[in-house]
Design an enzyme around this catalytic site. Structure first.
Site, PDB file in Angstrom:
ATOM      1  N   GLY A 242       0.783  -1.235   0.000  1.00 48.19           N
ATOM      2  CA  GLY A 242       0.000   0.000   0.000  1.00 48.19           C
ATOM      3  C   GLY A 242       0.808   1.275   0.000  1.00 48.19           C
ATOM      4  O   GLY A 242       0.245   2.377   0.006  1.00 48.19           O
ATOM      5  N   GLU A 284       4.195  -6.595   1.649  1.00 47.29           N
ATOM      6  CA  GLU A 284       3.740  -7.005   0.313  1.00 47.29           C
ATOM      7  C   GLU A 284       3.614  -5.804  -0.619  1.00 47.29           C
ATOM      8  O   GLU A 284       2.512  -5.471  -1.056  1.00 47.29           O
ATOM      9  CB  GLU A 284       2.329  -7.616   0.442  1.00 47.29           C
ATOM     10  CG  GLU A 284       2.274  -9.082   0.671  1.00 47.29           C
ATOM     11  CD  GLU A 284       0.856  -9.539   0.960  1.00 47.29           C
ATOM     12  OE1 GLU A 284       0.706 -10.693   1.352  1.00 47.29           O
ATOM     13  OE2 GLU A 284      -0.091  -8.758   0.808  1.00 47.29           O
ATOM     14  N   GLY A 286       3.558  -3.674  -3.946  1.00 47.22           N
ATOM     15  CA  GLY A 286       3.371  -3.900  -5.382  1.00 47.22           C
ATOM     16  C   GLY A 286       3.686  -2.616  -6.130  1.00 47.22           C
ATOM     17  O   GLY A 286       4.754  -2.454  -6.735  1.00 47.22           O
ATOM     18  N   ARG A 287       2.776  -1.661  -6.009  1.00 46.00           N
ATOM     19  CA  ARG A 287       2.896  -0.387  -6.726  1.00 46.00           C
ATOM     20  C   ARG A 287       4.239   0.294  -6.508  1.00 46.00           C
ATOM     21  O   ARG A 287       4.852   0.799  -7.444  1.00 46.00           O
ATOM     22  CB  ARG A 287       1.776   0.547  -6.239  1.00 46.00           C
ATOM     23  CG  ARG A 287       1.648   1.847  -7.035  1.00 46.00           C
ATOM     24  CD  ARG A 287       0.702   2.828  -6.329  1.00 46.00           C
ATOM     25  NE  ARG A 287      -0.545   2.249  -5.939  1.00 46.00           N
ATOM     26  CZ  ARG A 287      -1.640   2.181  -6.697  1.00 46.00           C
ATOM     27  NH1 ARG A 287      -1.647   2.705  -7.887  1.00 46.00           N
ATOM     28  NH2 ARG A 287      -2.743   1.604  -6.240  1.00 46.00           N
ATOM     29  N   ARG A 324      -6.827   3.302 -15.117  1.00 46.46           N
ATOM     30  CA  ARG A 324      -6.860   3.971 -13.820  1.00 46.46           C
ATOM     31  C   ARG A 324      -7.507   5.364 -13.838  1.00 46.46           C
ATOM     32  O   ARG A 324      -8.279   5.679 -12.927  1.00 46.46           O
ATOM     33  CB  ARG A 324      -5.453   4.022 -13.196  1.00 46.46           C
ATOM     34  CG  ARG A 324      -4.848   2.611 -12.995  1.00 46.46           C
ATOM     35  CD  ARG A 324      -3.608   2.606 -12.116  1.00 46.46           C
ATOM     36  NE  ARG A 324      -3.917   2.914 -10.744  1.00 46.46           N
ATOM     37  CZ  ARG A 324      -3.739   4.076 -10.177  1.00 46.46           C
ATOM     38  NH1 ARG A 324      -3.184   5.071 -10.856  1.00 46.46           N
ATOM     39  NH2 ARG A 324      -4.101   4.271  -8.936  1.00 46.46           N
ATOM     40  N   TYR A 328     -10.494   5.250 -11.353  1.00 39.98           N
ATOM     41  CA  TYR A 328     -10.241   5.873 -10.048  1.00 39.98           C
ATOM     42  C   TYR A 328     -10.000   7.372 -10.138  1.00 39.98           C
ATOM     43  O   TYR A 328      -9.492   7.970  -9.180  1.00 39.98           O
ATOM     44  CB  TYR A 328      -8.983   5.287  -9.387  1.00 39.98           C
ATOM     45  CG  TYR A 328      -8.800   3.794  -9.456  1.00 39.98           C
ATOM     46  CD1 TYR A 328      -9.678   2.926  -8.819  1.00 39.98           C
ATOM     47  CD2 TYR A 328      -7.709   3.244 -10.125  1.00 39.98           C
ATOM     48  CE1 TYR A 328      -9.482   1.552  -8.869  1.00 39.98           C
ATOM     49  CE2 TYR A 328      -7.499   1.879 -10.172  1.00 39.98           C
ATOM     50  CZ  TYR A 328      -8.397   1.041  -9.543  1.00 39.98           C
ATOM     51  OH  TYR A 328      -8.185  -0.317  -9.583  1.00 39.98           O
ATOM     52  N   CYS A 355     -14.393   3.929 -27.644  1.00 39.61           N
ATOM     53  CA  CYS A 355     -15.713   4.549 -27.819  1.00 39.61           C
ATOM     54  C   CYS A 355     -16.338   4.825 -26.463  1.00 39.61           C
ATOM     55  O   CYS A 355     -17.335   4.197 -26.073  1.00 39.61           O
ATOM     56  CB  CYS A 355     -16.594   3.645 -28.659  1.00 39.61           C
ATOM     57  SG  CYS A 355     -15.990   3.534 -30.322  1.00 39.61           S
ATOM     58  N   TYR A 384      -0.388  -1.540 -12.242  1.00 34.22           N
ATOM     59  CA  TYR A 384      -1.816  -1.629 -12.565  1.00 34.22           C
ATOM     60  C   TYR A 384      -2.158  -0.953 -13.892  1.00 34.22           C
ATOM     61  O   TYR A 384      -3.250  -0.414 -14.059  1.00 34.22           O
ATOM     62  CB  TYR A 384      -2.664  -1.064 -11.412  1.00 34.22           C
ATOM     63  CG  TYR A 384      -2.320  -1.679 -10.078  1.00 34.22           C
ATOM     64  CD1 TYR A 384      -2.636  -3.005  -9.808  1.00 34.22           C
ATOM     65  CD2 TYR A 384      -1.643  -0.965  -9.085  1.00 34.22           C
ATOM     66  CE1 TYR A 384      -2.300  -3.592  -8.594  1.00 34.22           C
ATOM     67  CE2 TYR A 384      -1.293  -1.540  -7.873  1.00 34.22           C
ATOM     68  CZ  TYR A 384      -1.626  -2.856  -7.630  1.00 34.22           C
ATOM     69  OH  TYR A 384      -1.295  -3.441  -6.437  1.00 34.22           O
TER      70      TYR A 384
HETATM   71  C1  LIG Z   1      -3.385  -8.356  -0.190  1.00 29.68           C
HETATM   72  C2  LIG Z   1      -2.643  -7.309  -0.921  1.00 29.68           C
HETATM   73  N1  LIG Z   1      -1.316  -7.223  -0.745  1.00 29.68           N
HETATM   74  C3  LIG Z   1      -0.587  -6.317  -1.398  1.00 29.68           C
HETATM   75  C4  LIG Z   1      -1.168  -5.417  -2.267  1.00 29.68           C
HETATM   76  C5  LIG Z   1      -0.269  -4.459  -2.959  1.00 29.68           C
HETATM   77  O1  LIG Z   1      -0.610  -3.175  -2.734  1.00 29.68           O
HETATM   78  P1  LIG Z   1       0.268  -1.994  -3.340  1.00 29.68           P
HETATM   79  O2  LIG Z   1       0.362  -2.234  -4.795  1.00 29.68           O
HETATM   80  O3  LIG Z   1      -0.516  -0.794  -3.024  1.00 29.68           O
HETATM   81  O4  LIG Z   1       1.577  -2.025  -2.673  1.00 29.68           O
HETATM   82  C6  LIG Z   1      -2.549  -5.449  -2.464  1.00 29.68           C
HETATM   83  C7  LIG Z   1      -3.219  -4.469  -3.332  1.00 29.68           C
HETATM   84  O5  LIG Z   1      -3.700  -3.448  -2.873  1.00 29.68           O
HETATM   85  C8  LIG Z   1      -3.308  -6.422  -1.772  1.00 29.68           C
HETATM   86  O6  LIG Z   1      -4.616  -6.507  -1.941  1.00 29.68           O
HETATM   87  N1  LIG Z   2      -5.749  -1.619  -9.204  1.00 27.42           N
HETATM   88  C1  LIG Z   2      -5.614  -0.664  -8.169  1.00 27.42           C
HETATM   89  C2  LIG Z   2      -4.909  -1.213  -6.983  1.00 27.42           C
HETATM   90  C3  LIG Z   2      -5.555  -2.427  -6.471  1.00 27.42           C
HETATM   91  C4  LIG Z   2      -4.804  -2.950  -5.366  1.00 27.42           C
HETATM   92  C5  LIG Z   2      -5.166  -4.368  -5.077  1.00 27.42           C
HETATM   93  N2  LIG Z   2      -5.756  -4.548  -3.804  1.00 27.42           N
HETATM   94  C6  LIG Z   2      -4.930   0.580  -8.677  1.00 27.42           C
HETATM   95  O1  LIG Z   2      -4.614   0.683  -9.798  1.00 27.42           O
HETATM   96  O2  LIG Z   2      -4.696   1.496  -7.996  1.00 27.42           O
END
Ligand SMILES: Cc1ncc(COP(=O)(O)O)c(C=O)c1O
Ligand SMILES: N[C@@H](CCCC[NH3+])C(=O)O
Length: 431
Positions: A242, A284, A286-287, A324, A328, A355, A384
């Site tokens: 997050g 964990e 990701g982003r 996105r 969002y 479209c 994403y």
């Molecule tokens: C369970 C879980 N872990 C990790 C993440 C990775 O989050 P982020 O990409 O915001 O770091 C997410 C997505 O929000 C998630 O749902």
């Molecule tokens: N897809 C979302 C994030 C989802 C995270 C998964 N729980 C985004 O682009 O911001």
């Protein structure tokens, strides 16, 4: 690794206009140096600093064979959320014990795949999931590590669609005493699982640590409950991802230690207080690992000036390669890759070719004078973007190129029209 030479954008030492010419547009470009830099940051401020910690890259942000190879080489673990991501990990030969599996409705077949491959952990996030895991493990005569993802009942300051820790959420085991205690007891007693601990993930794109810290308190109470009520020592806590990134000036991004230091201090203190060895701590992200490493290149086509109202600059992709903004209201920054030094004299709206009136990537941005054929680059699209790309309007999913210190490597081929209709059939009645 964004740079400029003459009038041209460079990404990790590669000329962006040349990449666009060679591979075509739309094109996702990832800087390997940036990804590696993030992994290094995580090692320095977390993995090397605190013993018994792990970082599992949340691969939903960007899942591909090459990405999984980088993650393995950089010493991180992997978080998958579907059979497809797990299959990709298997094909990348990702070490099974370093894989964890999240998701609120794991399918029986997905659990079977996970147990067969012998992955490190399943994060249980469904009220019937333990039953499914037990059925699979019983049949296969195996045992698997699990954690419970809890619903920590905290609010987070992000878009409602990417907030996951509030009480009214589809994610996690509810904290109601009868529900959570039942699950804990069942896991402790199960002969098919090894119950390690608790997991939470409060939301995504956060610049504030309060919801992580609030959720942590809830997890710690459960750790204490396990000790007091069941004499069971929790061995692992997963505090999710997050951690927010910078998309534009509105994002006041915080470094990893801003989140991780108070979390670690609190867990250490608490463990001493209740007299247990500090559990392993897992994050964990990701982003934050891939987001800023990604840039998308598009070619400008049609330009429509509505006098006194707006100038629409259409590019050769849109919501199909980045949903996105439409989903969002996410805001991005971009620049004309072939006119880097030109003054930004025009306020325009960058729109896609789908479209949909909502197919707008950047509203009201100042750029250099746009002309058809110019290459427009959008920054921080690494998370994403590709992973949420679609074939809407039967637009094909763009190619992905990895760049590293002046070298470029194609890591995902552009989808062809044939790829898109490969699985389609015409019944005899229509022939
Ligand atoms: C369970 C879980 N872990 C990790 C993440 C990775 O989050 P982020 O990409 O915001 O770091 C997410 C997505 O929000 C998630 O749902
Ligand atoms: N897809 C979302 C994030 C989802 C995270 C998964 N729980 C985004 O682009 O911001």
């Amino acid at each position: 690794m964004i740079g400029k030479k003459n009038n041209t954008l460079y990404i990790d030492g590669c000329n962006a206009v040349k990449l666009a010419q060679e591979y075509g547009t739309p094109l996702y470009v990832y800087s390997e140096s940036d990804i590696v830099g993030k992994c290094r940051e995580i090692r320095e401020c977390f993995l090397n600093k605190y013993p018994n910690t792990r970082a599992a890259y949340a691969s939903k942000a960007f899942s591909s064979l090459a990405m999984y190879k980088i993650i393995e080489r950089e010493g991180l673990c992997l978080d998958v959320v579907s059979g497809g991501e797990l299959y990709t990990a298997i094909k990348a030969n990702f070490p099974a014990e370093k894989i964890e599996f999240n998701g609120n409705n794991k399918l029986f077949s997905e659990i079977e795949l996970a147990v067969d491959y012998g992955i490190g952990r399943i994060i249980v996030d469904g009220l019937n999931e333990l039953d499914l895991i037990e059925q699979v493990c019983k049949r296969k005569k195996k045992k698997i590590n699990i954690l419970y993802r809890i619903t920590p009942e905290v609010e987070s300051d992000s878009h409602d669609y990417i907030v996951t820790g509030k009480k009214d959420s589809k994610f996690g085991i509810p904290l109601d005493e009868d529900v959570i205690s039942y699950h804990i007891e069942k896991a402790i007693q199960s002969e098919y699982v090894n119950f390690l601990g608790f997991h939470f993930h409060v939301g995504s794109q956060l610049h504030d640590n309060t919801s992580h810290l609030a959720a942590l308190e809830t997890s710690l109470k459960l750790v204490e409950q396990c000790k007091k009520q069941y004499n069971y020592t929790i061995k692992e806590l997963n505090v999710g991802g997050g951690f927010g990134i910078r998309y534009n000036d509105e994002d006041h991004k915080k470094p990893y230690p801003y989140f991780l230091e108070p979390i670690m201090a609190r867990i250490e203190e608490f463990s001493q207080q209740i007299g247990i060895e500090r559990p392993a701590v897992v994050i964990e992200p990701g982003r934050s690992i891939v987001g800023e490493a990604g840039t998308t290149l598009h070619t400008i086509g049609s330009i429509k000036n509505i006098k006194g109202i707006r100038k629409y600059v259409s590019i050769d992709g849109g919501m199909t390669d980045n949903i996105r903004p439409a989903l969002y209201q996410a805001k991005y920054e971009g620049i004309m890759a072939n006119k880097m030094g030109d003054s930004k004299t025009e306020k325009v709206t960058i729109c896609g070719k789908c479209c949909e009136s909502g197919d707008i990537l950047i509203k009201d941005i100042n750029i250099a004078h746009p002309e058809p054929g110019d290459i427009f680059a959008i920054f921080s699209t690494g998370a994403y973007g590709y992973s949420m790309a679609s074939n809407y309007n039967k637009n094909n999913i763009p190619a992905v190129v990895l760049v590293n210190k002046g070298k470029d490597y194609l890591i995902v081929k552009r989808q062809t029209y044939d790829d898109m209709i490969r699985n389609e059939l015409i019944p005899d009645s229509l022939k």
